[in-house]
Motif scaffolding. Structure first.
Motif, short mmCIF file in Angstrom:
data_model
loop_
_atom_site.label_atom_id
_atom_site.label_comp_id
_atom_site.label_asym_id
_atom_site.label_seq_id
_atom_site.Cartn_x
_atom_site.Cartn_y
_atom_site.Cartn_z
N ALA A 130 40.60 38.07 44.58
CA ALA A 130 40.09 37.50 45.18
C ALA A 130 38.29 37.99 45.09
N ARG A 131 38.14 39.07 45.57
CA ARG A 131 37.14 39.19 45.63
C ARG A 131 36.75 40.21 44.43
N LEU A 132 37.09 40.10 43.29
CA LEU A 132 37.04 40.89 41.96
C LEU A 132 36.62 39.53 41.62
N TYR A 179 32.99 37.71 39.91
CA TYR A 179 32.72 37.55 38.71
C TYR A 179 31.90 35.80 38.54
N LEU A 180 32.37 35.53 39.86
CA LEU A 180 31.83 34.14 39.43
C LEU A 180 30.51 34.34 39.78
N VAL A 239 29.84 40.73 37.49
CA VAL A 239 30.30 41.59 36.68
C VAL A 239 30.24 40.62 35.35
N HIS A 240 31.17 40.99 34.13
CA HIS A 240 30.40 40.30 32.75
C HIS A 240 32.39 39.93 32.50
N ARG A 241 33.20 40.05 33.13
CA ARG A 241 34.56 39.37 33.05
C ARG A 241 35.60 40.01 34.01
N TYR A 242 36.05 39.07 34.15
CA TYR A 242 37.84 38.89 35.72
C TYR A 242 38.23 39.84 34.90
N ALA A 243 38.98 40.65 35.35
CA ALA A 243 40.20 41.74 35.08
C ALA A 243 41.45 41.16 35.62
N PRO A 244 42.47 40.67 35.04
CA PRO A 244 43.51 40.18 36.44
C PRO A 244 44.41 41.56 36.87
N TYR A 245 45.09 41.82 37.56
CA TYR A 245 45.54 42.89 38.06
C TYR A 245 47.22 43.30 37.02
#
Length: 117
Positions: free
Chosen positions: A97-99, A103-104, A108-114
């Protein structure tokens, strides 16, 4: 806003964003754990009740087994593939959620899922 999500429909009182983040962990925490419980024969047919209409429900004993194993699973430490740090599995949704927030905000340029290995 926890009501706004990407995968789940917006409904009053429904935390769609939290449900979206939980989707990343369903195969790792829930599905994998349930399959392990069945394969190790910790969960058996007597732990389930057949309900009218075809629904199936856990018995109190089955629920106790599931919750005990789930609590153990949340305490297992795993290495986050992007951050390189170790976290208890129960904290990983918070980390993700913090990552997502980073992103939002545009940090950072993209959200990377776990993704578990």
């Amino acid at each position: 806003d926890p009501q706004m999500g990407f995968l789940h429909v917006l409904r009053p009182g429904r935390p769609a964003l939290a449900l979206d983040i939980a989707e990343e962990f369903r195969p790792i925490c829930a599905d994998r754990m349930v399959l392990a419980l069945v394969n190790r024969r910790q969960m058996r047919s007597e732990h389930f009740l057949q309900r009218p209409g075809g629904a199936v429900r856990l018995t109190d004993k089955g629920r106790a087994i599931f919750l005990r194993e789930y609590e153990k699973r949340k305490k297992v430490e795993v290495r986050h593939p992007i951050l390189g740090q170790r976290f208890a599995m129960g904290l990983m949704p918070h980390v993700q959620a913090r990552l997502l927030a980073r992103y939002l905000r545009g940090d950072v340029h993209r959200y990377a899922p776990y993704l578990a290995k």
